[in-house]
Design a protein around this motif. Structure first.
Motif, PDB file in Angstrom:
ATOM      1  N   GLY A   1       0.812  -1.221   0.000  1.00 41.28           N
ATOM      2  CA  GLY A   1       0.000   0.000   0.000  1.00 41.28           C
ATOM      3  C   GLY A   1       0.838   1.260   0.000  1.00 41.28           C
ATOM      4  N   ASP A   2       2.099   1.147  -0.374  1.00 42.21           N
ATOM      5  CA  ASP A   2       3.036   2.266  -0.296  1.00 42.21           C
ATOM      6  C   ASP A   2       3.197   2.920  -1.668  1.00 42.21           C
ATOM      7  OD1 ASP A   2       5.180   3.989   0.115  1.00 42.21           O
ATOM      8  OD2 ASP A   2       6.199   2.593   1.471  1.00 42.21           O
ATOM      9  N   ARG A   3       2.797   4.193  -1.763  1.00 41.30           N
ATOM     10  CA  ARG A   3       2.821   4.909  -3.036  1.00 41.30           C
ATOM     11  C   ARG A   3       4.236   5.226  -3.528  1.00 41.30           C
ATOM     12  NH1 ARG A   3      -1.831   7.768  -4.473  1.00 41.30           N
ATOM     13  NH2 ARG A   3      -0.550   9.535  -5.174  1.00 41.30           N
ATOM     14  N   THR A   4       5.227   5.114  -2.651  1.00 45.61           N
ATOM     15  CA  THR A   4       6.593   5.373  -3.106  1.00 45.61           C
ATOM     16  C   THR A   4       7.060   4.315  -4.103  1.00 45.61           C
ATOM     17  OG1 THR A   4       7.599   4.134  -1.263  1.00 45.61           O
ATOM     18  CG2 THR A   4       7.173   6.485  -0.922  1.00 45.61           C
ATOM     19  N   ALA A   5       6.311   3.243  -4.241  1.00 43.18           N
ATOM     20  CA  ALA A   5       6.666   2.191  -5.197  1.00 43.18           C
ATOM     21  C   ALA A   5       6.289   2.562  -6.630  1.00 43.18           C
ATOM     22  CB  ALA A   5       5.975   0.884  -4.810  1.00 43.18           C
TER      23      ALA A   5
END
Length: 219
Positions: free
Chosen positions: A178-182
């Motif tokens: 759920g991490d948008r930095t990906a």
């Protein structure tokens, strides 16, 4: 690194428990163990209850937990692994391969730092299918908890791995964090040389898009 401590839960009339106690006592005598605590679950049932132990022998050896008997050689093997950088990954591989996925999930929920071992497992092309599938199941169970964001950086690095299967697995599991930095790493794989990786990256971006309410813009 300090010498490890061990906790053994055993029961009356259990021959495997007696064998384990003998082996652990030898490790204590030789100084390979700093401390050994032994509980008879018949006299101390609360020790088993608080740890969720359903069968004996049960052993806590440094950072590792085992159910069932281990030989003296196996005990020494795991004592050595605790000093290795990838010792926890090898331990998780052992658990997944022996059908103890639930124990892995319990460990990483209680100590999320050990999730970093999943990156080592996913980045190893020699890891068996049971372990690769087990990692996926545990990550799916953790989805939404926020715990798996510990993995984001490591998975992002794996999207650049030379093996397309590993790149694809990393892309597949990144949305579970759920991490948008990906997002930039997934976008980079839209131009991957491997068609399967490109497709997995697109699906991963779509999944992150759904999680964020459709607010992502993918070029």
């Amino acid at each position: 690194m300090p010498r490890p401590q061990a906790i053994l839960l055993m029961g009356p009339g259990c021959p495997h428990c007696s064998t384990m106690l003998t082996a652990l006592s030898e490790l204590l005598e030789t100084g390979e163990l700093a401390k050994l605590e032994v509980f008879n679950v018949q006299r101390f049932p609360e020790e088993a209850a608080t740890r969720g132990v359903r069968s004996v022998p049960w052993l806590s050896l440094g950072p590792f937990v085992f159910t069932g008997a281990l030989t003296l050689a196996e005990l020494r093997h795991w004592l050595a692994q605790r000093r290795e950088p990838k010792g926890m990954a090898l331990y998780f591989d052992h658990l997944f391969s022996s059908g103890q996925r639930q124990l892995v999930e319990t460990i990483v929920r209680n100590q999320p730092k050990h999730l970093s071992a999943f990156v080592d497992l996913l980045g190893d092309d020699k890891v068996g299918i049971n372990t690769r599938l087990g990692v996926g199941v545990v990550l799916e169970e953790l989805q939404g908890s926020g715990i798996s964001q510990v993995l984001t950086e490591g998975l992002c690095k794996l999207t650049e791995h030379k093996d397309p299967r590993i790149r694809g697995d990393a892309c597949h599991y990144l949305p579970l964090t759920g991490d948008r930095t990906a997002i930039p790493y997934l976008e980079a794989r839209l131009d991957d040389d491997n068609g399967d990786v490109r497709e997995i990256a697109r699906e991963a971006l779509d999944e992150l898009d759904d999680q964020s309410g459709g607010s992502l813009t993918v070029h």
